[in-house]
Write an enzyme that holds these catalytic residues in place. Structure first.
Site, short mmCIF file in Angstrom:
data_model
loop_
_atom_site.label_atom_id
_atom_site.label_comp_id
_atom_site.label_asym_id
_atom_site.label_seq_id
_atom_site.Cartn_x
_atom_site.Cartn_y
_atom_site.Cartn_z
N GLN A 23 3.65 -12.62 -7.50
CA GLN A 23 4.41 -11.71 -8.36
C GLN A 23 5.59 -12.40 -9.06
O GLN A 23 6.11 -11.88 -10.03
CB GLN A 23 4.91 -10.52 -7.55
CG GLN A 23 3.78 -9.64 -7.06
CD GLN A 23 4.26 -8.44 -6.27
OE1 GLN A 23 4.43 -8.53 -5.06
NE2 GLN A 23 4.52 -7.34 -6.94
N HIS A 124 0.32 -12.54 1.31
CA HIS A 124 0.62 -11.37 0.49
C HIS A 124 -0.47 -11.30 -0.60
O HIS A 124 -0.21 -11.42 -1.78
CB HIS A 124 2.02 -11.49 -0.10
CG HIS A 124 2.63 -10.20 -0.57
ND1 HIS A 124 3.81 -9.70 -0.09
CD2 HIS A 124 2.22 -9.30 -1.50
CE1 HIS A 124 4.12 -8.56 -0.69
NE2 HIS A 124 3.16 -8.29 -1.56
N ASN A 168 0.99 -9.04 4.80
CA ASN A 168 1.66 -7.94 4.12
C ASN A 168 0.67 -6.83 3.84
O ASN A 168 -0.36 -7.05 3.19
CB ASN A 168 2.26 -8.40 2.79
CG ASN A 168 2.99 -7.24 2.11
OD1 ASN A 168 4.04 -6.83 2.58
ND2 ASN A 168 2.40 -6.69 1.07
N GLU A 169 0.98 -5.64 4.31
CA GLU A 169 0.24 -4.42 3.96
C GLU A 169 -1.28 -4.58 4.00
O GLU A 169 -1.96 -4.40 2.99
CB GLU A 169 0.67 -3.92 2.57
CG GLU A 169 2.15 -3.56 2.51
CD GLU A 169 2.58 -3.00 1.15
OE1 GLU A 169 1.74 -2.92 0.23
OE2 GLU A 169 3.75 -2.63 1.03
N TYR A 292 7.54 3.55 1.04
CA TYR A 292 7.82 3.99 -0.34
C TYR A 292 7.86 5.51 -0.47
O TYR A 292 8.77 6.04 -1.08
CB TYR A 292 6.81 3.37 -1.32
CG TYR A 292 7.07 1.88 -1.50
CD1 TYR A 292 7.98 1.42 -2.44
CD2 TYR A 292 6.46 0.95 -0.66
CE1 TYR A 292 8.27 0.07 -2.57
CE2 TYR A 292 6.75 -0.41 -0.78
CZ TYR A 292 7.65 -0.83 -1.74
OH TYR A 292 7.96 -2.17 -1.86
N GLU A 352 10.14 -3.61 3.34
CA GLU A 352 10.16 -3.27 1.90
C GLU A 352 10.62 -1.82 1.75
O GLU A 352 10.17 -0.94 2.49
CB GLU A 352 8.78 -3.37 1.25
CG GLU A 352 8.29 -4.78 1.05
CD GLU A 352 6.96 -4.83 0.29
OE1 GLU A 352 6.66 -3.89 -0.49
OE2 GLU A 352 6.23 -5.82 0.49
N TRP A 399 12.83 -4.04 -1.82
CA TRP A 399 11.84 -4.53 -2.79
C TRP A 399 12.32 -4.12 -4.16
O TRP A 399 12.36 -2.93 -4.42
CB TRP A 399 10.45 -3.94 -2.52
CG TRP A 399 9.46 -4.55 -3.47
CD1 TRP A 399 9.13 -4.11 -4.72
CD2 TRP A 399 8.73 -5.76 -3.26
NE1 TRP A 399 8.25 -4.97 -5.30
CE2 TRP A 399 7.98 -5.99 -4.44
CE3 TRP A 399 8.65 -6.69 -2.20
CZ2 TRP A 399 7.14 -7.11 -4.58
CZ3 TRP A 399 7.81 -7.78 -2.35
CH2 TRP A 399 7.07 -7.98 -3.51
N GLU A 406 3.79 -6.54 -11.27
CA GLU A 406 3.41 -5.49 -10.31
C GLU A 406 1.89 -5.27 -10.32
O GLU A 406 1.38 -4.24 -10.72
CB GLU A 406 4.19 -4.21 -10.62
CG GLU A 406 3.85 -2.98 -9.79
CD GLU A 406 4.03 -3.14 -8.28
OE1 GLU A 406 4.84 -3.97 -7.85
OE2 GLU A 406 3.33 -2.42 -7.55
N TRP A 407 1.16 -6.29 -9.91
CA TRP A 407 -0.28 -6.18 -9.66
C TRP A 407 -1.01 -5.51 -10.81
O TRP A 407 -0.83 -5.93 -11.95
CB TRP A 407 -0.52 -5.49 -8.31
CG TRP A 407 0.27 -6.12 -7.19
CD1 TRP A 407 1.30 -5.56 -6.49
CD2 TRP A 407 0.14 -7.46 -6.66
NE1 TRP A 407 1.79 -6.45 -5.57
CE2 TRP A 407 1.10 -7.61 -5.63
CE3 TRP A 407 -0.71 -8.54 -6.93
CZ2 TRP A 407 1.25 -8.80 -4.90
CZ3 TRP A 407 -0.57 -9.72 -6.19
CH2 TRP A 407 0.39 -9.83 -5.21
O1 IFM Z 1 5.02 -4.83 -5.41
C1 IFM Z 1 4.48 -4.25 -4.27
C2 IFM Z 1 4.43 -5.27 -3.15
O2 IFM Z 1 3.70 -6.40 -3.52
C3 IFM Z 1 3.79 -4.68 -1.93
N1 IFM Z 1 4.41 -3.42 -1.57
C4 IFM Z 1 4.62 -2.46 -2.60
C5 IFM Z 1 5.31 -3.08 -3.80
C6 IFM Z 1 5.52 -2.04 -4.90
O3 IFM Z 1 4.32 -1.50 -5.32
#
Ligand code: IFM
Length: 449
Positions: A23, A124, A168-169, A292, A352, A399, A406-407
């Site tokens: 990113q 990630h 990550n996630e 989030y 995050e 974050w 952003e992906w």
């Molecule tokens: O930008 C992402 C991050 O890479 C992983 N967690 C959520 C963020 C916001 O969407």
């Protein structure tokens, strides 16, 4: 702007910001870096909202000293970055690429010189493309490959990294990357993606062992959690809520904390071999929590292939992503973790927490983002409330440091405390940066800078 003074946090509470390699780094073809699944995906037409890629992103690879200075100016005690696997092993296997390790070596040293603890995430989402070609996380071999890569990174950085985060996630990577195809590698397997859950968790467990052999540093995983709000009052609604909770919140936590998989979540249990669950349940020192928003859930319509239906949670302000701003959800989530796992729950760090808004410079050249200040203020108060509820929360990472790529949304969503002009790469700290700097200083008993 919040008017009440910021809450106090325990001495040693970790203040940080988070980023990830693809990113922000750019420099995708430099110093021997290989191709990742995100390079492939972003360069495939129609995959990313604005057609952009992470080829340059925030050019952090070349500007990391400027970014470390921003961290020092913010007064954070920690910086969470991710290591790009294809920089270390361009093909996902074999010996380390020294130039790839050198970059993170310099970054770690610069952070330490600035008084900022390095927190390294090993994965990630940027799987080397050759491993995806061999089956990606659907293949058990990915877990072994991940542990070998973890060993290479720990051998070089293990004497200086202050907290290791394996994955990550993994829920997001499984569901969007292999389930629905909105993320790389873009596979649409729905529930047939479950081997990805097991192989990521197995990779985590094997990587924990590799890290323990190389370093005394604490080890964590960063899971994404979303408290479930059941919308509706029928048994079917409640059953849908439980099904979603098992998938999103428990699938990647129950096995880690020694409970095995929640009933019914692994469509194909044959991927789980003898000994795997013990490997996955190796003790961790910290549970990373990425939060989030809550998720609204109700019973699915007749004939739906899913055991739940997702619906918006109303009654909150919303970010530019249309996500509800719900700090109470963070307190609820932390209470849920403590209530569900009890003494098996390790200390928690919020790895995050953040929000996207359409931030842009005003006529004075400054970037004012009062919504982000309100967001951070609310979420810090939620953490304080959770501490008062008895949850052992040891840190909070925003974050993100910078606006970044952003992906699937490309450059259209800005999460940073620092605005980035992608044409010039100029960094402009937003008003939230100054607010957080002063808040951190105040909570540490220091005068505002
Ligand atoms: O930008 C992402 C991050 O890479 C992983 N967690 C959520 C963020 C916001 O969407």
């Amino acid at each position: 702007m919040p008017t009440a003074p910021p809450p106090q946090f325990p001495a040693g509470f970790r203040w940080g910001v988070s980023t990830s390699a693809y990113q922000i780094e750019g420099a995708v073809a430099e110093d021997g870096r290989g191709t990742s699944i995100w390079d492939t995906f972003a360069h495939s037409p129609g995959r990313v909202a604005d057609g952009s890629t992470g080829d340059v992103a925030c050019d952090h690879y070349h500007r990391h000293r400027e970014d470390v200075a921003l961290l020092a100016g913010l007064g954070v005690t920690a910086y969470r970055f991710s290591v790009a696997w294809p920089r270390i092993q361009p093909a996902g296997t074999g010996p380390a690429n020294p130039a790839g390790l050198d970059f993170y070596d310099r970054l770690v040293d610069d952070l330490l010189a600035a008084g900022v603890d390095p927190v390294a995430t090993l994965y990630h989402w940027d799987l080397p493309q050759p491993l995806e070609d061999a089956g990606g996380w659907l293949a058990r071999d990915a877990a072994e490959r991940f542990a070998a890569y973890a060993d290479l990174v720990a051998a070089r950085l293990g004497d200086r990294v202050k907290l290791w985060i394996t994955l990550n996630e993994p829920f997001v990577h499984m569901s969007l990357g292999y389930g629905t195809g909105e993320h790389a590698p873009g596979r649409t397997l729905l529930f047939d993606a479950f081997p990805v859950a097991h192989h990521q968790l197995l990779g985590h467990g094997l990587a924990v062992a590799a890290l323990r052999a190389r370093t005394a540093g604490p080890v964590a995983i960063a899971n994404n959690y979303s408290p479930v709000r059941v919308l509706g009052d029928t048994d079917a609604d409640r059953a849908a809520g439980a099904a979603y909770e098992a998938l999103h919140n428990r699938l990647f936590t129950d096995p880690l904390l020694g409970r095995g998989y929640p009933d019914g979540t692994l469509a194909d249990p044959s991927v789980v071999r003898d000994g795997d669950l013990a490997t996955i349940a190796a003790p961790i020192d910290v549970l990373g929590v990425n939060y989030y928003n809550p998720t609204g859930v109700r019973a699915p319509a007749e004939g739906s292939p899913l055991p739940f239906e997702l619906a918006p949670v109303e009654g909150y302000p919303r970010t530019a992503f249309d996500w509800p701003v719900a700090p109470d959800g963070l307190r609820e989530l932390l209470g849920w973790l403590r209530g569900t796992y009890g003494d098996a729950l390790p200390p928690v760090e919020i790895t995050e927490s953040g929000c996207a808004y359409d931030d842009r410079p005003g006529p004075d050249g400054r970037v004012h983002d009062p919504e982000r200040i309100a967001y951070l203020d609310g979420h810090l108060r939620a953490v304080r409330a959770a501490l008062d509820d008895g949850v052992d929360v040891r840190g909070y990472f925003v974050w993100s440091l910078l606006d970044n790529w952003e992906w699937a949304e490309g450059f259209t969503k800005r999460f940073g405390l620092v605005h980035v002009d992608y044409a010039t790469q100029a960094r402009t700290p937003k008003s939230s940066y100054a607010w957080l700097r002063d808040t951190i200083a105040a909570t540490r008993g220091e005068p505002a800078r």
